[in-house]
Every structure is written in structure tokens, then in C-alpha cells.
Design a protein around this motif. Structure first.
Motif, PDB file in Angstrom:
ATOM      1  N   ILE A 145       0.424   6.900  -6.706  1.00  0.00           N
ATOM      2  CA  ILE A 145      -0.793   7.665  -7.048  1.00  0.00           C
ATOM      3  C   ILE A 145      -0.574   9.155  -6.772  1.00  0.00           C
ATOM      4  CG2 ILE A 145      -3.194   8.076  -6.329  1.00  0.00           C
ATOM      5  CD1 ILE A 145      -3.339   4.938  -6.044  1.00  0.00           C
ATOM      6  N   LEU A 146       0.122   9.427  -5.665  1.00  0.00           N
ATOM      7  CA  LEU A 146       0.378  10.837  -5.353  1.00  0.00           C
ATOM      8  C   LEU A 146       1.338  11.469  -6.356  1.00  0.00           C
ATOM      9  CD1 LEU A 146       0.712  10.791  -1.454  1.00  0.00           C
ATOM     10  CD2 LEU A 146      -1.070  11.872  -2.818  1.00  0.00           C
ATOM     11  N   LEU A 147       2.250  10.629  -6.864  1.00  0.00           N
ATOM     12  CA  LEU A 147       3.255  11.168  -7.790  1.00  0.00           C
ATOM     13  C   LEU A 147       2.724  11.366  -9.213  1.00  0.00           C
ATOM     14  CD1 LEU A 147       6.637   9.408  -6.940  1.00  0.00           C
ATOM     15  CD2 LEU A 147       6.047  11.818  -6.736  1.00  0.00           C
ATOM     16  N   LEU A 148       1.703  10.527  -9.553  1.00  0.00           N
ATOM     17  CA  LEU A 148       1.244  10.524 -10.953  1.00  0.00           C
ATOM     18  C   LEU A 148       0.937  11.908 -11.527  1.00  0.00           C
ATOM     19  CD1 LEU A 148      -0.912   7.393 -11.748  1.00  0.00           C
ATOM     20  CD2 LEU A 148       1.067   8.286 -12.987  1.00  0.00           C
ATOM     21  N   PRO A 149       0.116  12.719 -10.813  1.00  0.00           N
ATOM     22  CA  PRO A 149      -0.166  14.047 -11.387  1.00  0.00           C
ATOM     23  C   PRO A 149       1.106  14.861 -11.589  1.00  0.00           C
ATOM     24  CG  PRO A 149      -1.453  13.645  -9.383  1.00  0.00           C
ATOM     25  CD  PRO A 149      -0.542  12.495  -9.540  1.00  0.00           C
ATOM     26  N   TRP A 150       2.071  14.691 -10.676  1.00  0.00           N
ATOM     27  CA  TRP A 150       3.309  15.477 -10.805  1.00  0.00           C
ATOM     28  C   TRP A 150       4.117  15.009 -12.027  1.00  0.00           C
ATOM     29  CZ3 TRP A 150       3.359  19.825  -8.381  1.00  0.00           C
ATOM     30  CH2 TRP A 150       2.611  19.948  -7.210  1.00  0.00           C
ATOM     31  N   LEU A 154       0.797  -1.234   0.000  1.00  0.00           N
ATOM     32  CA  LEU A 154       0.000   0.000   0.000  1.00  0.00           C
ATOM     33  C   LEU A 154       0.831   1.287   0.000  1.00  0.00           C
ATOM     34  CD1 LEU A 154      -3.295  -0.433   2.006  1.00  0.00           C
ATOM     35  CD2 LEU A 154      -2.980   0.280  -0.362  1.00  0.00           C
ATOM     36  N   PRO A 155       1.873   1.367   0.819  1.00  0.00           N
ATOM     37  CA  PRO A 155       2.630   2.627   0.813  1.00  0.00           C
ATOM     38  C   PRO A 155       3.173   2.953  -0.581  1.00  0.00           C
ATOM     39  CG  PRO A 155       3.316   1.206   2.622  1.00  0.00           C
ATOM     40  CD  PRO A 155       2.366   0.410   1.787  1.00  0.00           C
ATOM     41  N   SER A 156       3.695   1.918  -1.339  1.00  0.00           N
ATOM     42  CA  SER A 156       4.252   2.216  -2.670  1.00  0.00           C
ATOM     43  C   SER A 156       3.142   2.674  -3.616  1.00  0.00           C
ATOM     44  CB  SER A 156       4.951   1.007  -3.293  1.00  0.00           C
ATOM     45  OG  SER A 156       5.171   0.022  -2.346  1.00  0.00           O
ATOM     46  N   TRP A 157       1.944   2.007  -3.550  1.00  0.00           N
ATOM     47  CA  TRP A 157       0.831   2.435  -4.397  1.00  0.00           C
ATOM     48  C   TRP A 157       0.445   3.875  -4.099  1.00  0.00           C
ATOM     49  CZ3 TRP A 157      -0.927   0.571  -8.672  1.00  0.00           C
ATOM     50  CH2 TRP A 157      -0.720  -0.793  -8.977  1.00  0.00           C
TER      51      TRP A 157
END
Ligand code: HEM
Length: 522
Positions: free
Chosen positions: A18-23, A11-14
Motif C-alpha cells: 500500500i505504501l509503495l502503490l503511489p510511488w 500484514l507487513p507485506s500488505w
């Protein structure tokens, strides 16, 4: 099976992903075309260029050079990569064109794909309200350009020679009567010619109205490719409240609009459709445009035709101080044609008999190009040139400093003789030893977006120089620094003393200038 339990360690890596994707998406969107499309699987082959910082690329180094007024050395340095140099400029890809051969290969031969302009949110948007023809997209400028082309290159362009000859009498007279304001006379000379061509009337503008017009050009040039937002146009998607740069540039845009409006109001009554129509008549009559579009088009023609000419006239006077021997040779040639004792003024039809004078004009434009970096040309399709593959979205900018120096002996020296020494057959065939041809690649660019006024410019500069050099002496006041010539200042670019050559020259100017009708009232 209990999935929740099994996924728990991942979960932490997902979450991080997900948090990084928009960036990551934002990063890709902000990349310049040659990097963005490469990351999406297409391979482009770009010319070499300096490495830059992450995301910003070479932008900080360019902005620093502009801030420090060191763009000319910066541009000269970029040519060390060869005939073309790739620069990552924020979200934009710049390819500097460093030789006239490459101007020909890219801007002339590929003109269909290279005659558009990118959208510039500050210079084109806020400052020009998207109405300045010079920066318009090709499709929006097509009709206007056709009209201007007809005005400047069409059958009636022969009449422009009378206008130049007449107006240059006003130039001589004001140099005589008010020598201290020589640089203001150079500007009035260029504007009065354009005003007469456009409106068919003499210029009726005061010095302060002319100063306002110069200030328009100065602030426009200051706005172009000089801010972060210009290189990251996506920033304009931010809510207006967050666009902290807006008030400053909107104010500049309002100033331009008001100056144009004032000139336009004075011009409109000059339109008279009963006689042979002037450009103004056509713009106000047949041109399918709003009043504002007609105003920006008309003012753009006057502005485009005035400031470059003014700066080139000033540079020519600078040559008299920096390279007096060259000017003496030009003057000996003038004396042979127009007389050293019994005098007459040089005329445009003397041009074939004044080859050195022609070479002086060309050498000034090479030695001190008016625009060291030409405005960007946007590539609209992927193209291949000599093994390179450029993505659509690339911007080509002619590096005039490099082009003027490439393959020249002593390139930083002013040597009109070099134009007689053309040992390249191709250049000779193009007529590089004359004035009417060949110069376009050095000063006026090429292709469908090249300078529409180059023939007019050559004539007005030729005659302006010829008459001034024939009639006046120029002396430096204090130490003359030729580097000062690079400042397109509105004030006196360098201190000089102007003196008429002899009482006979003064008499000649006074007699001839009685016939001047187009200089107008200050
Ligand atoms: C020394 C004088 C002049 C120089 C060095 C000069 C140079 C140039 C250059 C380099 C361009 C940009 C071409 C490009 O984007 O590749 C240009 C554009 C233009 N010039 Fe000149 N110019 C001069 C005088 C004139 C005159 C007298 C006029 C008359 C109106 C004129 C009208 C224009 C116009 C309308 C454009 C815009 C072309 C377009 O975007 O389609 N110029 N000029």
C-alpha cells in the motif's frame, strides 16, 4: 473465524504494498510514452537508441552536452543507431530523425499526425507566456500560420525582391563605412527586410534596440529543452512556492514581453488602413486576437525571419576565411556576370547564371545548420512507419547534423561542388542542383510546420552573399578556428578584417547606395 488473527502474518507485506502503490503509480506517470503505454499492455516497436539511467533515461547525457557546448558531436554520435534514434528523456520520448529520407517519410507523409508541438513549461510557458506562435499547439496557431504563409508565400511575395535588393545596398554601405561592425550589419540587414515586409516602413531602431531583440532570441534558445522541468512537466503541478525555477524564467519572460511591448508601441502608429494593407494592418484589423496575441505574432515573424538569416550570413563570412578557394570560384563566377572592370552589382535575376553561388548558399546551410536540432514535433496518433509502431506522445526532432552528413562524401568539409554532383535521380528531379527547390529538407524541415519563410531566406542570403563577395575581401585576424562558427554569439563571432576590393567597387557602392530607402536610421 478470527480473520485478524489469520491475516496477521501477511500484514507487513500488505502495508509495504500500500505504501509503495503511489510511488509505482508516480513512476508509471513519469515514464516516457513509449515505456508508459508498453507497461499498460500496448506493444510499440521503437527504433534503437542508447541505454539510459533509470527514470532519467538519456537526459543527463543531453544536458551535459548542452552545458559543455558539445551538442553537435553529441548529435553526430546518436546517428550511429541508424536513420532514427530513440531516446528516453525524462517523461518525454524523443525520436531523432537522422536522414532526409526519414524527414520525408515522417514529417512530410505523416504531416497530419506530426505537425503539433508538445507543451514546454519553461520555453513555451514561463518564457513565452504560452503566446509564442512558434511553440503553440497546432489548433491555436492555425489562423496565425495561414496569415504568415500568405504574407511570405502569397502573390505579393514578389515585392519582397525589391525590398531585399534595396536593403542590401544599406548592407554594402555600412560594410564600407564601418567594417569593424560587419556582424551587426548582417543582423540589421535581416531585421530591416522583415520590418519593411511586416510594417511597410523602414526600420527606425537603434543598435541597442536591435541588441535587445537578439538577446530575446538568445535567451529563448537557452530556455528550450535545457532544464529538468522541461522534461518532467508534471513538476509544474507542485505548489508554486516549491517551484524554485520560476523566478529565473519568469524574469526572462518579462524581459521578452517588455522588449516586444517596446517594439510594438513603435509599430502600431505605422498601421494605416487607407493604403494597400500591410501585414501589420491585417493583424491589427481582421485578425481575431487580443492585442497581446497580435503583438507576439508580429514580433515572432520579425524574430523568426531575422536570427537564422543573421547566423547564416555570419557563417558565409566564416567560409571566406576557412575555404577561400571556394569563395574565389564564386567570385570568378560573379565577375563573369557582373564584370571585373566595368562593374554592376549582382541582382536577384542573375540567380540562374550563378549556379556556384547557389551551391555555396546550400552548402553553408548543410555545413553549419543554424539549428542543429529542430524543435520537437509531437505525434498526435499512434502511427506505423516501415515496421516501427510509434505511440502518440512521441516527439520527432530532426537531427540536422546527421541529416546534413548522411550519405555525403567528406561530410565535414565545405564543398559546394557536391550540389552539382547529385547522382540520385530523385534528388535531381526535386531540383537539388538549383536553389529554389530541394533545399527544404536540409534546412527548413517539412510538413505543415516547416519554415514559412524559406523562399525569402534563400533570396536574402543569396543576394547578401553575392554582393558582399563581389565587393569585399575578408581576412582573418589571428588564427581562424572554424569551430567558432558554431557559436551563435551576439558579438563578433570571429575576428576579421573587411576591406573593399578596389576603388571602383567603392565608387559603385557609394553611387548605388544613394538609392537605398529601407535600411532606415540607426
Ligand atoms: C536561414 C534562414 C532560415 C532557416 C534555416 C530557417 C529554418 C526554420 C526551421 C528549421 C523551422 C522549424 C520547422 C519545424 O519545426 O520543423 C522554421 C520555422 C519557422 N520559420 Fe524559418 N528559417 C529561416 C528563415 C526564416 C525567415 C526569413 C522567415 C520569415 C519570417 C522564417 C519564418 C519561420 C516561421 C514563422 C517558422 C515557424 C513555423 C511553425 O511553427 O509553423 N524563417 N524555420
Amino acid at each position: 473465524m478470527d480473520l485478524t488473527y489469520n491475516l496477521a502474518p501477511y500484514l507487513p507485506s500488505w502495508t509495504i504494498l500500500i505504501l509503495l502503490l503511489p510511488w509505482i503509480a508516480l513512476y508509471i506517470v513519469l515514464l516516457p510514452p513509449h515505456k508508459r503505454r508498453f507497461s499498460l499492455g500496448k506493444r510499440f516497436v521503437m527504433p534503437r537508441g542508447p541505454s539510459g539511467q533509470m527514470l532519467l533515461g538519456n537526459l543527463p547525457s543531453w544536458l551535459r552536452a548542452r552545458r559543455e557546448r558539445a551538442t553537435n558531436p553529441w548529435l553526430a554520435k546518436q546517428a550511429r543507431y541508424g536513420e532514427l534514434t530513440t531516446l528516453s528523456m525524462g517523461s518525454r520520448t524523443w525520436v531523432l530523425v537522422n536522414t532526409s529520407r526519414m524527414i520525408n517519410e515522417i514529417l512530410a507523409k505523416q504531416t497530419k499526425s506530426t505537425h503539433d508541438r508538445p507543451w514546454l513549461p519553461i520555453a513555451g510557458g514561463l518564457v513565452s507566456r504560452d503566446l509564442r506562435p512558434f511553440l503553440k499547439r497546432a489548433a491555436d496557431w492555425k489562423d496565425g500560420r495561414r496569415l504568415v504563409h500568405h504574407l511570405l508565400m502569397g502573390p505579393r511575395s514578389k515585392d519582397h525582391e525589391n525590398i531585399i535588393e534595396d536593403t542590401s545596398l544599406g548592407l554594402l554601405r555600412t560594410y564600407l563605412d564601418e567594417p569593424g561592425a560587419w556582424y551587426l550589419h548582417n543582423y540589421r540587414y535581416a531585421v530591416a527586410i522583415m520590418y519593411k515586409i511586416v510594417t511597410n516602413s523602414p526600420l527606425d531602431k537603434s543598435r541597442s534596440e536591435l541588441n535587445d531583440l537578439q538577446e530575446v532570441t538568445r535567451t529563448f534558445l537557452e530556455a528550450i529543452s535545457n532544464t529538468f522541468v522541461e522534461f518532467f512537466p508534471h513538476l509544474t503541478l507542485l505548489p508554486k512556492l516549491l517551484q524554485f525555477w520560476r523566478p529565473r524564467w519568469e524574469a526572462v519572460g518579462t524581459f521578452h514581453y517588455n522588449v516586444f511591448k517596446h517594439w510594438w508601441a513603435g509599430m502600431k502608429p505605422l498601421a494605416k488602413r487607407d493604403e494597400e494593407p500591410s501585414f501589420l494592418d491585417t493583424v491589427m484589423g481582421e485578425f481575431n486576437a487580443t492585442d497581446e496575441e497580435a503583438m507576439y505574432l508580429t514580433m515572432a515573424v520579425i524574430v523568426a525571419g531575422s536570427d537564422n538569416t543573421r547566423i547564416t550570413m555570419n557563417s558565409g563570412i566564416g567560409i571566406c576565411l576557412a575555404y577561400p578557394t571556394a569563395i574565389q570560384i564564386a567570385r570568378d563566377e560573379l565577375d563573369k556576370v557582373c564584370g571585373a572592370i566595368s562593374l554592376r552589382l549582382p541582382r536577384l535575376d542573375d540567380l540562374p547564371n550563378l549556379p556556384y553561388m547557389c551551391a555555396v548558399v546550400k552548402e553553408v546551410l548543410r555545413w553549419r545548420p543554424v539549428s542543429p536540432l529542430l524543435p520537437p514535433r509531437l505525434l498526435t496518433d499512434d502511427i506505423e512507419v516501415e515496421g516501427y509502431r510509434f505511440p502518440a506522445g512521441t516527439e520527432f526532432l530532426v537531427n540536422m547534423i546527421a541529416v546534413g552528413r548522411h550519405g555525403r562524401d567528406d561530410p565535414t568539409e565545405f564543398k559546394p561542388e557536391r550540389w552539382f554532383d547529385v547522382n540520385n535521380n530523385e534528388e535531381r528531379a526535386r531540383g537539388d542542383a538549383g536553389i529554389t527547390q530541394g533545399l527544404w529538407q536540409y534546412a527548413f524541415a517539412a510538413g505543415k510546420r516547416s519554415c514559412v519563410g524559406y523562399k525569402l531566406a534563400q533570396k536574402e542570403i543569396f543576394l547578401g552573399y553575392a554582393r558582399l563577395f563581389y565587393c569585399f575581401n575578408f581576412f582573418p585576424v589571428g588564427q581562424f578556428v572554424s569551430g567558432q562558427l558554431e557559436t551563435p554569439t551576439i558579438g563578433e563571432p570571429f575576428p576579421i578584417k573587411v576591406a573593399v576590393r578596389s576603388p571602383a567597387h567603392e565608387r559603385l557602392i557609394r553611387e548605388e547606395s544613394e538609392r537605398c530607402t529601407f535600411w532606415g536610421q540607426e
